[in-house]
Design a protein around this motif. Structure first.
Motif, short mmCIF file in Angstrom:
data_model
loop_
_atom_site.label_atom_id
_atom_site.label_comp_id
_atom_site.label_asym_id
_atom_site.label_seq_id
_atom_site.Cartn_x
_atom_site.Cartn_y
_atom_site.Cartn_z
N LYS A 5 -5.73 2.74 -7.65
CA LYS A 5 -5.51 3.97 -7.01
C LYS A 5 -6.67 4.20 -5.96
CE LYS A 5 -3.53 6.37 -10.92
NZ LYS A 5 -3.33 7.31 -11.89
N GLY A 6 -7.75 3.56 -6.20
CA GLY A 6 -8.94 3.74 -5.12
C GLY A 6 -8.39 3.19 -3.74
N ASN A 37 0.79 -1.19 -0.01
CA ASN A 37 -0.04 -0.09 0.04
C ASN A 37 1.05 1.13 0.09
OD1 ASN A 37 -1.77 -2.13 1.53
ND2 ASN A 37 -3.31 -0.74 0.41
N TYR A 38 0.48 2.41 -0.63
CA TYR A 38 1.17 3.24 -0.77
C TYR A 38 0.50 4.76 -0.35
CZ TYR A 38 -1.23 4.42 -5.15
OH TYR A 38 -2.16 4.66 -6.09
N SER A 39 1.31 5.75 -0.13
CA SER A 39 0.55 7.09 0.31
C SER A 39 1.26 8.12 -0.53
CB SER A 39 0.60 7.39 1.68
OG SER A 39 0.22 8.84 1.99
N TYR A 40 0.58 8.91 -1.37
CA TYR A 40 1.31 9.79 -2.49
C TYR A 40 0.33 10.66 -2.86
CZ TYR A 40 4.33 12.07 -5.89
OH TYR A 40 5.12 12.82 -6.58
N SER A 41 0.28 12.01 -2.67
CA SER A 41 -0.65 12.92 -3.35
C SER A 41 -0.79 13.04 -4.80
CB SER A 41 -0.54 14.41 -2.58
OG SER A 41 1.09 14.88 -2.85
N GLY A 42 0.48 12.73 -5.43
CA GLY A 42 0.65 13.07 -6.90
C GLY A 42 0.44 11.53 -7.57
N SER A 43 0.67 11.78 -8.87
CA SER A 43 0.49 10.55 -9.83
C SER A 43 1.72 9.45 -9.49
CB SER A 43 0.26 11.02 -11.38
OG SER A 43 -0.05 9.72 -12.08
N PRO A 44 1.26 8.30 -8.88
CA PRO A 44 2.34 7.46 -8.54
C PRO A 44 2.94 6.74 -9.54
CG PRO A 44 0.32 6.67 -7.89
CD PRO A 44 -0.03 7.93 -8.54
N GLU A 45 4.22 6.54 -9.65
CA GLU A 45 4.90 5.41 -10.52
C GLU A 45 5.19 4.25 -9.22
OE1 GLU A 45 7.01 8.69 -12.91
OE2 GLU A 45 7.61 6.59 -13.57
N LEU A 46 4.88 2.93 -9.54
CA LEU A 46 5.09 1.82 -8.46
C LEU A 46 5.82 0.93 -9.10
CD1 LEU A 46 3.77 1.92 -5.66
CD2 LEU A 46 2.37 3.07 -7.30
N PHE A 47 6.68 0.12 -8.52
CA PHE A 47 7.58 -0.74 -8.94
C PHE A 47 7.64 -2.05 -7.95
CE2 PHE A 47 9.85 1.89 -11.98
CZ PHE A 47 9.42 3.28 -11.51
#
Lengths: 115, 106
Positions: free
Chosen positions: B65-66, B24-34
């Motif tokens: 994203k939800g 799970n992640y937390s980021y206010s922008g558009s994330p890039e996940l790896f």
């Protein structure tokens, strides 16, 4: 094509001393990132160098500093070593800086022990 | 702030069983996940990234994203999948989770 190499592989230093770790980036790469990995944790971003300039920094104090050379190799310097600086230090090279989505290739790491 | 959470330190499954490593992640922008993987005595290497939507070594990961999740899945685990897996988020820096050890038992 050569991969990312780090030197030395292991190092023991005394509290208060200074240390320099080195990283040779992969051929064709112009970006180097440094990470600190404490035991049982994931790598933590220290800073990144793109075309010889620092272009991103994590939550590390100023006694952590770096350099990138014209051949894109890099050094990580840590002054006034503390016991908590004991960790695996990873270097990763890539192309294009933080704003470009390219794969980062990691070195094998330098294990630093501060006593 | 950027944050990545991998809630499981260790996941142990039998060969042939499905695998799901949570991220799970937390980021206010558009994330890039790896997802990065580290096999025993090898260096950290990229396994897959969300923008490529590819399957590597049978692993897939879908960005939700939800739910702010990027779970790594494989339908049938193999012994050679045993490794440490790190989820990572790239915003203005690359942030890693604490990692999950996957052990596949025979």
């Amino acid at each position: 094509e050569t991969g990312v190499t780090q030197s030395p592989t292991h190092l023991i230093k005394t509290r208060g001393q200074q240390v320099t770790l080195r990283c040779s980036s992969q051929s064709g790469h112009n970006t180097v990132s440094w990470y600190q990995q404490a035991l049982g944790q994931g790598p933590q971003f220290i800073f990144q160098y793109y075309r010889e300039e620092e272009n991103g920094r994590g939550n590390f104090p100023p006694r952590f500093s770096g350099l990138q050379f014209p051949n894109y190799s890099s050094e990580l310097n840590v002054n006034a070593l503390e016991l908590d600086d004991s960790a695996l230090y990873l270097c990763a090279s890539s192309w294009g800086g933080l704003l470009v989505d390219t794969e980062a290739f990691f070195g094998q790491g330098t294990r630093l022990t501060v006593v | 702030a950027q944050r990545v959470t991998q809630p499981e330190k260790l996941l142990s499954v039998f060969k042939g069983a499905p695998v799901e490593l949570k991220c799970n992640y937390s980021y206010s922008g558009s994330p890039e996940l790896f997802w990065y993987v580290q096999y025993s005595r090898q260096r950290l290497q990229l396994l897959l990234r969300h923008i490529s939507r590819e399957s590597i070594k049978g692993f897939t990961a879908d960005l939700n994203k939800g739910e702010t999740s990027f779970h790594l899945k494989k339908p049938f685990a193999q012994e050679e999948d045993s490794a440490m897996y790190y989820c990572a988020l790239k915003g203005n820096k690359l942030v890693f989770g604490a990692g999950t050890i996957l052990r596949v038992k025979s």
